[in-house]
Design a protein around this motif. Structure first.
Motif: not given
Length: 312
Positions: A56-62
């Protein structure tokens, strides 16, 4: 947004949270390539990974929620699944794109409303904290019907192709519903602002709306504590109506009822009882009445304000 984009999600059976998450991103990136796979290399190379990949890493699109140690949750305590993770990161941008809302605060407010009414319920169904079927969020159960049945399976390649086609069908349903729901939310928020700006009369006891159909009930009950009645033109433009304001938005209990002497009367009988010549009707439950003219409806409201409180 025309940048070439790849969206990865898992293959096999799908659920509402991955269908919804991909649908949101596909709307934002209309030319995006959909990749349904569990191949780690392909997932790592995708611009977005929804419900797969263990990150979960919104900045990386995850946008996955299955990994050990995942603790993502809303302030309300509702735990995120992939639908909510995508919506939290990209919902306001989709609102701005699809609804033409330039104000960031309003776009966020509309996105938050849709999260409360739909997205969090998809997440609760996916994480097993709520039944998938009741109410609006029965969408989870509906989308599950697009999966291949046990006796409709073939080779792995055939299943992948058939499942992809069904995923696209399910995503089409979600896309239509999402766009319609966003338009409703936009109208609700913009209409509520018109309600807040409308004229009040009789020391704040009566709210006069400029048009029918405005979403006044929540605003009136929650934000206007002195208000008793709302006057507005009905949808047919044949009359103006007077409606009670309830003690809470979802309550049926009025702050003040219309006069008991009007209950169930129509036309000449109501005109005689009220003294308003063009009075049309008063519901037997005393929550709504009408007159053919605005002046007549305002007079009904004035009389209702002046009438003594009458216990049910």
């Amino acid at each position: 947004m025309n940048t070439p984009t790849t969206i990865a999600t898992h293959n096999g059976s799908f659920h509402a949270d991955d269908v919804f998450g991909v649908a949101v991103l596909r709307l934002l990136y209309p030319g995006a390539t959909l990749l349904r796979t569990r191949d780690a290399a392909l997932i790592a190379g995708a611009d977005f990974a929804v419900d797969v990949g263990g990150e979960w890493d919104a900045a990386r699109g995850r946008f996955d929620h299955h990994q050990r140690g995942f603790e993502g949750a809303r302030a309300s305590g509702v735990v995120y699944a992939s639908a909510g993770l995508v919506w939290a990161a990209h919902g306001p941008a989709l609102v701005a794109q699809q609804c033409g809302v330039a104000d960031a605060a309003q776009a966020q407010a509309i996105a938050d409303s849709l999260d409360r009414e739909l997205v969090q319920h998809l997440d609760r169904a996916d994480t097993g904290t709520a039944n998938a079927a009741p109410g609006l969020f029965g969408l989870s159960a509906l989308l599950a019907q697009f999966n291949l049945p046990w006796d409709g399976r073939g080779s792995a390649a055939q299943d992948d192709a058939a499942s992809l086609a069904r995923f696209e069908q399910a995503m089409g349903v979600v896309t239509q519903l999402l766009l319609a729901a966003l338009d409703q939310q936009r109208a609700r928020h913009q209409g509520a602002q018109q309600v807040r700006e409308a004229q009040t009369l009789l020391d704040g006891r009566v709210l006069l709306l400029p048009r029918g159909g405005l979403p006044w009930r929540d605003v009136a009950s929650a934000e206007m504590p002195d208000l008793w009645f709302v006057v507005y033109p009905d949808a047919s433009d044949q009359q103006h109506q007077v409606h009670v304001v309830t003690v809470e938005p979802q309550s049926f209990t009025a702050r003040k009822d219309l006069p008991r002497a009007w209950a169930g009367l129509r036309d000449a009988e109501l005109a005689a009882a009220s003294g308003v010549a063009d009075a049309v009707f008063c519901h037997n439950g005393r929550f709504i009445a009408g007159a053919r003219s605005l002046d007549g409806a305002l007079r009904l409201a004035e009389l209702a304000v002046a009438a003594p409180f009458d216990p049910k």
